[in-house]
Design a protein around this motif. Structure first.
Motif, PDB file in Angstrom:
ATOM      1  N   LEU A  48       0.851  -1.195   0.000  1.00  0.00           N
ATOM      2  CA  LEU A  48       0.000   0.000   0.000  1.00  0.00           C
ATOM      3  C   LEU A  48       0.883   1.240   0.000  1.00  0.00           C
ATOM      4  CD1 LEU A  48      -2.746  -0.893   2.645  1.00  0.00           C
ATOM      5  CD2 LEU A  48      -2.817  -1.217   0.164  1.00  0.00           C
ATOM      6  N   THR A  49       0.334   2.334  -0.505  1.00  0.00           N
ATOM      7  CA  THR A  49       1.063   3.603  -0.451  1.00  0.00           C
ATOM      8  C   THR A  49       0.677   4.348   0.830  1.00  0.00           C
ATOM      9  OG1 THR A  49      -0.677   4.863  -1.542  1.00  0.00           O
ATOM     10  CG2 THR A  49       0.934   3.769  -2.952  1.00  0.00           C
ATOM     11  N   CYS A  50       1.382   5.441   1.085  1.00  0.00           N
ATOM     12  CA  CYS A  50       1.102   6.247   2.276  1.00  0.00           C
ATOM     13  C   CYS A  50      -0.353   6.754   2.284  1.00  0.00           C
ATOM     14  CB  CYS A  50       2.047   7.440   2.346  1.00  0.00           C
ATOM     15  SG  CYS A  50       3.780   6.969   2.518  1.00  0.00           S
ATOM     16  N   ASP A  51      -0.843   7.167   1.137  1.00  0.00           N
ATOM     17  CA  ASP A  51      -2.220   7.687   1.082  1.00  0.00           C
ATOM     18  C   ASP A  51      -3.238   6.591   1.390  1.00  0.00           C
ATOM     19  OD1 ASP A  51      -1.234  10.140   0.443  1.00  0.00           O
ATOM     20  OD2 ASP A  51      -1.868  10.119  -1.662  1.00  0.00           O
ATOM     21  N   PHE A  54      -3.113   6.021   5.061  1.00  0.00           N
ATOM     22  CA  PHE A  54      -3.716   7.142   5.788  1.00  0.00           C
ATOM     23  C   PHE A  54      -5.243   7.044   5.782  1.00  0.00           C
ATOM     24  CE2 PHE A  54      -5.252  11.584   6.086  1.00  0.00           C
ATOM     25  CZ  PHE A  54      -4.693  11.920   7.297  1.00  0.00           C
ATOM     26  N   ALA A  55      -5.782   6.608   4.667  1.00  0.00           N
ATOM     27  CA  ALA A  55      -7.240   6.521   4.541  1.00  0.00           C
ATOM     28  C   ALA A  55      -7.867   5.590   5.579  1.00  0.00           C
ATOM     29  CB  ALA A  55      -7.619   6.068   3.129  1.00  0.00           C
ATOM     30  N   HIS A  80       2.959  -1.892   5.585  1.00  0.00           N
ATOM     31  CA  HIS A  80       3.387  -0.523   5.240  1.00  0.00           C
ATOM     32  C   HIS A  80       3.948   0.190   6.470  1.00  0.00           C
ATOM     33  CE1 HIS A  80       3.383   3.258   2.856  1.00  0.00           C
ATOM     34  NE2 HIS A  80       3.261   3.792   4.064  1.00  0.00           N
ATOM     35  N   CYS A  84       7.537   1.999   6.527  1.00  0.00           N
ATOM     36  CA  CYS A  84       7.522   3.454   6.325  1.00  0.00           C
ATOM     37  C   CYS A  84       7.572   4.182   7.668  1.00  0.00           C
ATOM     38  CB  CYS A  84       6.259   3.847   5.557  1.00  0.00           C
ATOM     39  SG  CYS A  84       6.100   5.617   5.301  1.00  0.00           S
ATOM     40  N   ASP A  86       7.637   7.346   8.354  1.00  0.00           N
ATOM     41  CA  ASP A  86       6.729   8.494   8.483  1.00  0.00           C
ATOM     42  C   ASP A  86       5.347   8.035   8.957  1.00  0.00           C
ATOM     43  OD1 ASP A  86       8.930   9.502   7.045  1.00  0.00           O
ATOM     44  OD2 ASP A  86       7.710  11.064   6.126  1.00  0.00           O
ATOM     45  N   CYS A  87       4.816   7.023   8.288  1.00  0.00           N
ATOM     46  CA  CYS A  87       3.487   6.518   8.663  1.00  0.00           C
ATOM     47  C   CYS A  87       3.515   5.851  10.036  1.00  0.00           C
ATOM     48  CB  CYS A  87       2.959   5.550   7.600  1.00  0.00           C
ATOM     49  SG  CYS A  87       2.492   6.392   6.066  1.00  0.00           S
TER      50      CYS A  87
ATOM     51  N   LYS B  84      -6.518  11.930  13.572  1.00  0.00           N
ATOM     52  CA  LYS B  84      -5.617  11.438  12.518  1.00  0.00           C
ATOM     53  C   LYS B  84      -5.159  12.591  11.620  1.00  0.00           C
ATOM     54  CE  LYS B  84      -7.429   9.494   8.757  1.00  0.00           C
ATOM     55  NZ  LYS B  84      -8.040   8.510   7.837  1.00  0.00           N
ATOM     56  N   ARG B  95       8.435  17.803  11.323  1.00  0.00           N
ATOM     57  CA  ARG B  95       9.552  17.294  10.504  1.00  0.00           C
ATOM     58  C   ARG B  95      10.220  18.431   9.749  1.00  0.00           C
ATOM     59  NH1 ARG B  95       5.644  13.336   8.497  1.00  0.00           N
ATOM     60  NH2 ARG B  95       5.822  11.534   9.854  1.00  0.00           N
ATOM     61  N   ARG B 177       4.914  12.749  -0.921  1.00  0.00           N
ATOM     62  CA  ARG B 177       5.331  11.577  -0.157  1.00  0.00           C
ATOM     63  C   ARG B 177       4.807  10.282  -0.759  1.00  0.00           C
ATOM     64  NH1 ARG B 177       3.530  11.591   6.064  1.00  0.00           N
ATOM     65  NH2 ARG B 177       3.154   9.376   6.424  1.00  0.00           N
ATOM     66  N   ASN B 178       3.561  10.315  -1.202  1.00  0.00           N
ATOM     67  CA  ASN B 178       2.962   9.108  -1.764  1.00  0.00           C
ATOM     68  C   ASN B 178       3.705   8.649  -3.023  1.00  0.00           C
ATOM     69  OD1 ASN B 178       0.579   7.395  -1.197  1.00  0.00           O
ATOM     70  ND2 ASN B 178       0.118   7.870  -3.329  1.00  0.00           N
TER      71      ASN B 178
END
Ligand SMILES: [Zn+2]
Lengths: 102, 214
Positions: A48-51, A54-55, A80, A84, A86-87, B84, B95, B177-178
Motif C-alpha cells: 500500500l502507499t502512504c495515502d 492514511f485513509a 506498510h 515506512c 513516516d506513517c 488522525k 519534521r 510523499r505518496n
C-alpha cells in the motif's frame, strides 16, 4: 575502475558530513547496506502507499486499541507501517491519543 | 462536550451558523487534547515556538476536516478521524522544522578510488570476511547502478539508508510523499528481482555483513 566509481556515487565518502538529527551520527557504509538489505528482504510485490494507509489509519488504530489482531485483519497496512517510518510515527502518536484522550 | 455521535458531528459541522461554530469550537478543544502526544519528544512543550505551532496545526486541521468531511466513511469514531488529520498536520510541520537545515545527501561528488573501503572500521573482521564484504558491496552496487534511475538511488540513499523522513526527501525532490513511496517500492522490487536473477537473496547478502564485527 567503473565499479569503484559506481560505488562512490552511491556510498561515496561524504566529506562534509551533515549532522543528522535522527541519531546524531551517520551510519557507516556497512550499516547502511544492512538497512537497505533488510528493506529488500521485507519488500513485497504488492504494497500500500502512504495515502492508502492514511485513509484507513483511524480504523486500524481503533481496532488495534481494542485488542483486535490487526496484523491478521489488515496485513498490508501493518506491512506498510513496518516499512515506512513516516506513517509509523503518525500511527504511534494516534495510538497514544486513543489510549489517553478518547 | 464530545458526546456527539458521528452523525451528529457531521450534521453540526455541515449546519453552518452557530451550530457549526459550536461544533468547531468543541472539535478544537478535542484536537488540543491530542496534540501534546504529537509534540512530546519532538519540540519542547510550552515553548513559544510550540504554542505558535499548535495554533497553526489546529487551524489547519479544522480547515481540512471541513474540506474532507465528505470522505469520512464512519469506520471509526469521528474524533479519531479528526485526530488522525491533526497528527498528520503536526508531524509534517514538526519534521519540516527539525530537518530544514539538513541537505539531502549528495552522490557522485568524489572519485577518489579505494579510500572508502579503508575508511570502513576494521573491527574484528578476518581478512577473508573483509574481502567477502568488499566483493559483495561491489556486486550490490553494480546492481544498483544498473537497475535504478538516479532519482531512485537518491531516494534510497536518503530515506532507506540515512533515515531521512520520506516527506522531507519528497519535498526536496519536488514530489509528494505518496509518489516517493511508490518510486522507492519500485526501486526495491527491481533490486530484489535482479538479485534473485543473480542467485542472491537479501538474507544471504545480509549474512556477509552481519558476520563482520558482530
Ligand atoms: Zn507511508
Amino acid at each position: 575502475m567503473k565499479f569503484k566509481q559506481a560505488f562512490h556515487r552511491l556510498f561515496g565518502s561524504n566529506k562534509q558530513k551533515p549532522a543528522y538529527p535522527q541519531n546524531g551520527m551517520q551510519a557507516d557504509k556497512s550499516e547502511m547496506m544492512q538497512k537497505m538489505l533488510t528493506m529488500l528482504s521485507n519488500t513485497q510485490d504488492v504494497e500500500l502507499t502512504c495515502d492508502e494507509v492514511f485513509a484507513v489509519l483511524d480504523q486500524f488504530a481503533e481496532l488495534a486499541a481494542q485488542g483486535e489482531d490487526v496484523t491478521g485483519l489488515m496485513p498490508l497496512v501493518q506491512h506498510h507501517l513496518d516499512m515506512c517510518a513516516d506513517c509509523w510515527d503518525e500511527y504511534k502518536v494516534l495510538e497514544s491519543i486513543i489510549q489517553n484522550v478518547a | 462536550m464530545d458526546k456527539r455521535t458521528n452523525e451528529e458531528w457531521i450534521a453540526d459541522l455541515r449546519a453552518g451558523g452557530d451550530q457549526q461554530a459550536q461544533a468547531l469550537e468543541d472539535l478544537r478543544a478535542i484536537i488540543l487534547r491530542g496534540l501534546p502526544y504529537a509534540i512530546a519528544g519532538r519540540i519542547a512543550p510550552n515553548s513559544p515556538q510550540s504554542e505558535a505551532l499548535v495554533e497553526e496545526i489546529v487551524q489547519e486541521t479544522l480547515m481540512r476536516v471541513l474540506e474532507y468531511l465528505d470522505t469520512f466513511e464512519g469506520r471509526s469514531q469521528f474524533t479519531t478521524w479528526a485526530h488522525k488529520i491533526a497528527v498528520r498536520a503536526a508531524l509534517t510541520e514538526l519534521r519540516r522544522v527539525r530537518w530544514r537545515e539538513v541537505p539531502l545527501p549528495e552522490m557522485g561528488m568524489d572519485e577518489e578510488g579505494d579510500a572508502s573501503y579503508r575508511e570502513l572500521p576494521d573491527r574484528q573482521a578476518s581478512p577473508e570476511d573483509q574481502v567477502d564484504r568488499k566483493d559483495m558491496m561491489k556486486r550490490i552496487n553494480r546492481i544498483i547502478m544498473e537497475e535504478l534511475t538516479e532519482k531512485q538511488r537518491k531516494a534510497l540513499m536518503a530515506v532507506a539508508m540515512q533515515g531521512f523522513p520520506l516527506e522531507e526527501a519528497a519535498q526536496r525532490m519536488g514530489m509528494n510523499r505518496n509518489a516517493l513511496y511508490k518510486l522507492m517500492h519500485d526501486a526495491r522490487l527491481r533490486l530484489k528481482k535482479r538479485m534473485e536473477k543473480e542467485g542472491l537473496t537479501p538474507q544471504q547478502v545480509l549474512s556477509v555483513f552481519e558476520q563482520v564485527g558482530k
